[in-house]
Design an enzyme around this catalytic site. Structure first.
Site, short mmCIF file in Angstrom:
data_model
loop_
_atom_site.label_atom_id
_atom_site.label_comp_id
_atom_site.label_asym_id
_atom_site.label_seq_id
_atom_site.Cartn_x
_atom_site.Cartn_y
_atom_site.Cartn_z
N GLU A 14 -2.73 26.09 38.68
CA GLU A 14 -2.21 26.40 37.42
C GLU A 14 -3.11 25.63 36.43
OE1 GLU A 14 1.65 24.60 37.34
OE2 GLU A 14 2.61 26.13 38.45
N GLU A 46 4.28 29.94 44.46
CA GLU A 46 5.31 28.98 44.16
C GLU A 46 6.57 29.35 43.38
OE1 GLU A 46 4.37 25.30 41.98
OE2 GLU A 46 2.38 25.23 42.92
C1 BG6 Z 1 4.23 23.56 39.31
C2 BG6 Z 1 3.38 22.70 39.98
O1 BG6 Z 1 4.12 23.41 37.76
O2 BG6 Z 1 5.62 23.36 39.33
C3 BG6 Z 1 3.80 21.38 40.86
O3 BG6 Z 1 2.50 23.54 40.65
C4 BG6 Z 1 5.15 20.92 40.29
O4 BG6 Z 1 2.72 20.51 40.90
C5 BG6 Z 1 6.19 22.16 40.18
O5 BG6 Z 1 5.75 19.98 40.93
C6 BG6 Z 1 7.45 21.79 39.61
O6 BG6 Z 1 7.27 21.36 38.09
P1 BG6 Z 1 7.99 19.72 37.73
O7 BG6 Z 1 7.13 19.62 36.48
O8 BG6 Z 1 9.58 19.95 37.79
O9 BG6 Z 1 7.35 18.84 39.00
#
Ligand code: BG6
Length: 457
Positions: A162, A360
């Protein structure tokens, strides 16, 4: 109905070094920022309070196996491997990553490795971070060292996770260090990240390694409020800024002409060197990881721009709250399952049906303890979330999209940047005090889905 997936489909999850490992020698921007402004972090919990993967990697890999993962993505910490970013390699870090990689392979789990997941070594930030081309060169050296050390066994590499997020967080919207608000500097950081990516791809190709190299992008399909041309234009500009600013260079080897024209007209372009475009063209990837959490809904602006305010993407659109949208209230993100299908169709129709996988997807929920039944978190909402997205992913594959796998965020509840442990994402519950791990109901569901390569809904 039964949803079956292609043979050799990748089932697994993703995590990152900083969010899981703990106990680190080299300092990152996160450690530095936390020391100075702990108030910025939920409940004052910082990046040293993790799920202790550095100590528990072996038993954690057993848990991955129990969840029937055939693949798993994590990252190497640049600051652990090369504490000052550019100097000596830390032999203990080499041992640690060798052990993790070897154990994953031993357990039949294919390692997917990211080189940079938001964790800039502080020594590199001190000389300007991604604004400085020397840091781009230092990253390329770090990447090459990783390929030489681990490239005989790691066959799936990702230059960045990202990359737009440190741009947004650090240089536009004040949620990452160094908390700058300046579009031109943000554009420079984004541009230099693309150059760093391309240098790593060049080094990988030059080494003739057996595997493949890609990048992980968070794609947020931009939906206009209506088909009114003003709304459609707003969505197009949001798409250019947040998706195509990385998607086009890594898949087409060049920036979208209308993005360049737009930024030029506002004098926001970074400084370019003549040799940059040939390098960017070399950065085309073999495999795209797609992180998908939420769509972006926009409409044309209702009000005029304040000419005194800093130049921002929002000069061109307003965010649109669609009536009736389904929300994850804990994270404040819309849940829109068809978005995953729209991304895949876009990649199929406009980007040569590139090889990709969902790297993800996930749902962070607060206070999951309230769902404990007989000692286990019954997170049926997460199962519904996953199966809902998989249904649309399945439709994409059945219509010819080249999607090779599905990884969830994340394996064990981990530390989530400024939100620390507010929202839990894991298949496995983490007791922060005792470090005890307990599989949630979604973990069992995922294990069965992976084993059967299918699920019923
Ligand atoms: C993604 C990232 O944006 O989302 C992770 O690659 C991150 O590192 C995940 O933890 C969830 O988002 P957040 O901000 O709730 O942790």
């Amino acid at each position: 109905m039964k949803y079956s997936f292609p043979e050799h489909f990748w089932w697994g999850s993703a995590s990152s070094a900083l969010q899981t490992e703990g106990t680190r020698e080299g300092q990152t921007t996160w450690d530095y920022w936390f020391d100075r402004e702990p108030n910025r972090f939920h409940n004052g919990v910082g990046p040293q309070q993790t799920s202790t993967f550095y100590q528990h990697w072996k038993t954690d890999i057993q848990l991955l196996k129990q969840l029937n993962h055939n693949s798993f993505r994590t990252s190497i910490s640049w600051a652990r491997l090369i504490p000052d970013g550019i100097g000596e390699v830390n032999p203990q870090a080499v041992d640690f990553y060798n052990q993790v990689i070897d154990e994953l392979i031993e357990q039949g789990i294919t390692p997917f490795i990211t080189l940079f997941h938001f964790d800039m070594p502080m020594a590199m930030q001190e000389i300007g971070g991604w604004e400085n081309r020397d840091v781009v060169e230092a990253y390329a050296r770090y990447a090459q060292i990783c390929f030489e050390l681990f490239g005989d066994r790691v066959l799936h590499w990702f230059t960045f996770n990202e990359p737009i997020v440190p741009v947004e967080g650090g240089y536009l919207y004040d949620f990452h260090y160094p908390n700058v608000v300046d579009f031109r500097r943000a554009a420079t950081v984004a541009y230099h990240t693309v150059l760093a990516h391309a240098l790593a791809v060049r080094a990988y190709r030059a080494g003739h390694y057996a595997g493949e190299i890609g990048i992980v992008l968070n794609l947020t399909p931009s939906y206009p409020r209506s088909q009114n041309p003003a709304d459609v234009k707003a969505a197009h500009i949001a798409d250019l800024m947040f998706n195509r600013s990385f998607l086009d260079p890594v898949l087409r080897g060049e920036y979208p002409a209308d993005l360049v024209t737009l930024l030029k007209s506002y004098d926001q372009l970074p400084a370019c060197k003549p040799e940059d475009s040939a390098l960017i063209a070399e950065g085309k990837i073999d495999l795209l990881g797609v992180n998908y959490y939420q769509p972006r809904r926009v409409k044309c602006r209702d009000s005029a721009v304040n000419p005194q305010a800093p130049f921002m993407p929002e000069w061109f659109f307003d965010n649109y709250e669609m009536p009736g949208r389904k929300m994850n209230p804990y994270r404040g993100w819309e849940i829109y399952e068809p978005g995953i299908y729209d991304i895949l169709v876009n990649l199929r129709d406009n980007y040569g049906n590139t090889r990709c996988f969902i790297s993800e997807n996930g749902m962070g929920v607060e206070n999951e303890q309230r769902f404990i039944e007989n000692g286990q978190i019954n997170d049926q909402y997460r199962i519904d979330f996953i199966s809902g997205h998989l249904t649309w992913l399945h439709k994409g594959i059945s219509e010819g999209c080249n999607c090779l796998g599905y990884h969830m965020w994340t394996f064990i509840d981990n530390w989530s940047w400024c939100n620390a442990y507010k929202n839990r994402y894991g298949f496995i519950q983490l007791d922060l005090d005792t470090q005890q791990r307990t599989v949630k109901k979604s973990g069992e569901w995922f294990a069965a889905t992976s084993l059967n390569n299918s699920f019923d809904k």
